[in-house]
Every structure is written in C-alpha cells, then in structure tokens.
Design an enzyme around this catalytic site. Structure first.
Site, short mmCIF file in Angstrom:
data_model
loop_
_atom_site.label_atom_id
_atom_site.label_comp_id
_atom_site.label_asym_id
_atom_site.label_seq_id
_atom_site.Cartn_x
_atom_site.Cartn_y
_atom_site.Cartn_z
N HIS A 91 -5.01 -0.58 9.66
CA HIS A 91 -3.91 -0.50 8.84
C HIS A 91 -3.86 0.46 10.54
O HIS A 91 -4.17 1.48 10.67
CB HIS A 91 -3.89 1.02 8.38
CG HIS A 91 -2.57 1.56 7.18
ND1 HIS A 91 -1.61 1.44 8.18
CD2 HIS A 91 -2.10 3.04 6.96
CE1 HIS A 91 -1.00 2.07 8.33
NE2 HIS A 91 -0.83 2.81 7.08
N GLY A 92 -2.98 -0.59 11.14
CA GLY A 92 -3.20 -0.35 12.53
C GLY A 92 -0.63 -0.12 12.40
O GLY A 92 -0.78 -0.25 13.79
N ALA A 93 -0.94 0.77 11.43
CA ALA A 93 0.87 0.99 11.21
C ALA A 93 1.17 2.88 11.14
O ALA A 93 0.17 3.20 11.09
CB ALA A 93 1.79 0.80 10.60
N ASN A 94 2.53 2.96 11.22
CA ASN A 94 2.58 4.58 10.69
C ASN A 94 1.40 5.39 12.02
O ASN A 94 1.64 6.49 11.33
CB ASN A 94 2.50 4.45 9.54
CG ASN A 94 2.63 3.23 8.80
OD1 ASN A 94 3.54 2.97 9.24
ND2 ASN A 94 2.51 3.58 6.89
N TYR B 76 -0.84 5.73 13.26
CA TYR B 76 -1.87 6.31 12.87
C TYR B 76 -3.02 5.63 14.07
O TYR B 76 -3.04 5.30 15.10
CB TYR B 76 -2.86 5.51 11.66
CG TYR B 76 -2.34 6.49 10.46
CD1 TYR B 76 -2.01 8.01 10.47
CD2 TYR B 76 -1.98 5.67 9.16
CE1 TYR B 76 -1.64 8.62 9.70
CE2 TYR B 76 -1.14 6.03 8.16
CZ TYR B 76 -0.93 7.85 8.42
OH TYR B 76 -0.39 8.25 7.34
N PRO C 12 0.71 -1.07 -0.22
CA PRO C 12 0.13 0.34 0.20
C PRO C 12 1.09 1.32 -0.56
O PRO C 12 1.86 1.05 0.78
CB PRO C 12 -0.51 -0.20 0.95
CG PRO C 12 -0.07 -0.97 2.36
CD PRO C 12 0.91 -2.13 0.96
N MET C 13 1.01 2.19 -0.64
CA MET C 13 1.00 3.79 -1.18
C MET C 13 0.44 5.04 -1.29
O MET C 13 -0.40 4.47 -2.60
CB MET C 13 2.28 3.27 -2.24
CG MET C 13 3.60 1.80 -2.19
SD MET C 13 4.78 1.83 -2.88
CE MET C 13 3.21 0.98 -4.38
N THR C 14 0.17 5.66 -0.30
CA THR C 14 -0.30 6.79 -0.71
C THR C 14 -0.08 7.46 -1.86
O THR C 14 0.95 7.25 -2.59
CB THR C 14 -0.03 7.94 0.64
OG1 THR C 14 -0.26 6.93 1.63
CG2 THR C 14 -0.87 9.25 0.30
#
Length: 371
Positions: free
Chosen positions: A168-171, A173, A25-27
């Site tokens: 998305h439980g990373a970065n 957030y 996944p990439m923004t």
C-alpha cells in the site's frame, strides 16, 4: 452485450484470474483490538468472493505502531497467520484469488490506536490534518527494521495461503511518505532528490521479492498501489509518479494499482496544464508493460469497460458493498437488476460488519442510501 472485463487474464505465469474484475481493498475496522480476523469479516468476504477474479483485502498493518485506524487487520505477528489463513481459504473457496494488502501508517498513524506511541516518518513533518502529531524522524536502523517487517509480512501471507501481496504505497501512508517531497525532507540516501526519495519503496520491493523467492512454492504476486498526486505543496505530481512507475517496473513489480476517486479523474493540482485525465496519461505511459488496475466510480458494466481503455484490470469497491452479486448479474445478462443504493431496511442481507455499516450510514455522500 459482450464485456471484455469478463475475460480471463493472466497476471504472471501460472496465475490466471477467471475475469478482469477485482474487489478493491476497503477498510472495515472490524478485526479484534489485537488485529485478528473476525467471523464477521469472514462472512463479509465470503459473500463477495464468488464473482471477482481476485479479492484484495483491507490493508493489514505490518507493525503494531503503524495503525492508522481502529480495529485494523494485522499481519505483524506469526500469531495472526491462523486468522489470515481462514480469510484466504474463504476467498479461494468462492473461486477468487486472495491478495493481502499490507501497510504502515507512518505519520498517519494515531497514538490512540498504537499504545500512545509517537508516529514515525522519514522526517519530523506533521501531516496537514487537524488530529495529526509531529512524527519522529526514522533512524537508519529504524528504516532497515521496517524493510524487514514488510518482508516478514509477505512471508506470513505466503504461509497463510494468499496468492499475492499488495504494497500500500498510496493514501499518504508510509511508502508514499518516503516518496513525497512534503513528508520526506531528508538529506541522506533515503531522501532529498526524487532519485533518493524512491529508494525506500524500491528496497521494500526488493526485499519482499527475495522473501517470495525463498518461501513461495507457487506463483505469488507482488503488486503496488499508488496515489498519482498529492494536494500538499511541495507534493507528489504527475512527473514524480511516472518516475516511480518506471522504477517499479524495472524492479519487475507484478502489477500496479491506481488509487483515485474516479477512473476518469482529472488532475487534483495541475488541471490547467493537463488536457487528458490523469489515469489515461498513466495508462498510456505504462503502455501494458505491467498490468494496471483502474478504480473509482466504476458503477455499471459500461464504466468498467471504459476503464479498460487505459488499464487491463478493474477494481470494484462500493458496487460490491451494495451488490455482492454485481459480477454474476453481468455474466447472466441481468445487469438491469444491479443494485445501486444501500437499503437500510435490508441490513442483514448485506452481511456487512457493524463497524463498516455504521461508517457507511454516517457518511451518506460516500455511498447512496435509501430506507
């Protein structure tokens, strides 16, 4: 050379990937201001979905006040289903399984993307970023609303034709904020001890699973991405992460996905204490109880094969931006032709949306570039 990552892999009964490679996944910051998928995004995914076994999309926000960057993809309303359905269809037509990553930015959300609204978080603790606001502490009612918003996002992904959702439980957030002792300083059932800090992520998982059971008429994945450490003090450390991993496995999560810069990444904070690289420790701890996706600096086929020493799947990000045919070239024993730099003179050949292209060329250290 024969590569294991080209072999098919079954994640759960009824859902088999044609190989062990996923698009990370990439923004892209290329949706409309309302969060609708654009034609530029559809083309971007179209040209990159023929090789990998699955494509994990850029993260889609579950609630309009949860945007952490401009022009993100949205799954917050039923009106977004049509665009998401086109995206899922484009990916499937190329032979990959489409997985929608979903998120809420929490205290990493910014007012300028969210109608001027103050960000929310477990506790009113400001992120250690120059631009960050002090967030508003979530109430019990607000927490329950968020849990159901995650569930509604899963329902929409099912209706849109995706084969799974990645939480998305990373970065840094919102899901990570609840688990972090830095951002979660509550004293109720949603925070305090590690056992309580994990409650929100687990309740989100349980509710999403109930939605899948109710609405999905096909095998549908629920994955979870996590960052194994935080640089903040106090912050998430490896022992916290191993506790989280075990808790997610007990809840029958379908897969886990590391978020690290290098598949061989050393510890960010405990390098003096750890003799082995963090991903390897996590992989050994999971011990194939669920599939683990490795990621980060997997540039060539030999990197992907090494990453499988501790994982079952590998995710490619920048390599698929630079060379959408990466997987096919390996399959055709033509790995010598894999491109490793982005050529500015060949912009049209990459089919990269302008906002993403402008980001790439503005940060030359992030991706190799040449004229």
């Amino acid at each position: 050379m024969t590569y294991t990552f080209l072999d098919p892999f079954t994640i759960k009964k009824g859902l088999t990937l044609k190989n062990r490679v996923l698009m990370a996944p990439m923004t892209t910051s290329s949706s409309t201001t309302e969060g609708d998928v654009t034609d530029a995004e559809l083309i971007y995914y179209l040209v990159r979905s023929n090789g990998p076994g699955a494509v994990i999309t850029a993260c889609a926000y579950i609630s309009s006040e949860g945007q952490a960057f401009p022009n993100g993809m949205s799954v917050a309303k039923d009106s977004h289903i049509d665009g998401l359905s086109r995206l899922a269809t484009v990916i499937k037509l190329q032979g990959a399984k489409p997985i929608l990553q979903i998120y809420h930015g929490g205290r990493m959300s910014q007012r300028k993307y969210n109608g001027g609204r103050q960000p929310i978080s477990p506790s009113p603790v400001r992120a250690e970023r120059k631009w960050a606001d002090t967030p508003k502490e979530l109430t019990e009612g607000g927490i329950n609303i968020l849990i159901h918003q995650f569930g509604s996002a899963v329902r929409r992904a099912i209706e849109a034709g995706f084969d799974g959702v990645e939480l998305h439980g990373a970065n840094t957030y919102l899901l990570q904020q609840f688990f972090s002792p830095h951002s979660n300083q509550r004293s109720d059932k949603w925070g305090g001890s590690m056992e309580k800090r994990v409650n929100f992520p687990l309740e989100v998982v349980r509710h999403c699973q109930s939605i899948i059971e109710e609405y999905a008429d096909r095998p549908f994945l629920l994955g979870y991405r996590f960052s194994p450490e935080e640089v903040e003090t106090p912050g998430i450390r490896l022992h916290d992460t191993l506790f989280l991993v075990d808790a997610l496995i007990r809840e029958n999560i379908d897969y886990l996905h590391l978020s690290v810069n290098y598949y061989y990444q050393p510890s960010l904070v405990g390098f003096r204490n750890y003799k082995e690289q963090i991903p390897y420790q996590i992989g050994r701890h999971i011990n194939s109880r669920v599939p683990l996706i490795s990621v980060g600096a997997i540039k060539m086929p030999t990197d992907a094969e090494k990453a499988l020493d501790y994982s079952q799947l590998v995710a490619l990000g920048k390599p698929l931006i630079i060379d959408p045919q990466w997987v096919q070239k390996v399959e055709n024993n033509d790995e010598k032709s894999i491109q490793t730099t982005l050529r500015l003179s060949k912009k049209s050949a990459y089919h990269i949306p302008d906002p993403l292209w402008n980001t790439l060329i503005s940060i030359p250290k992030w991706i190799p570039i040449r004229e």
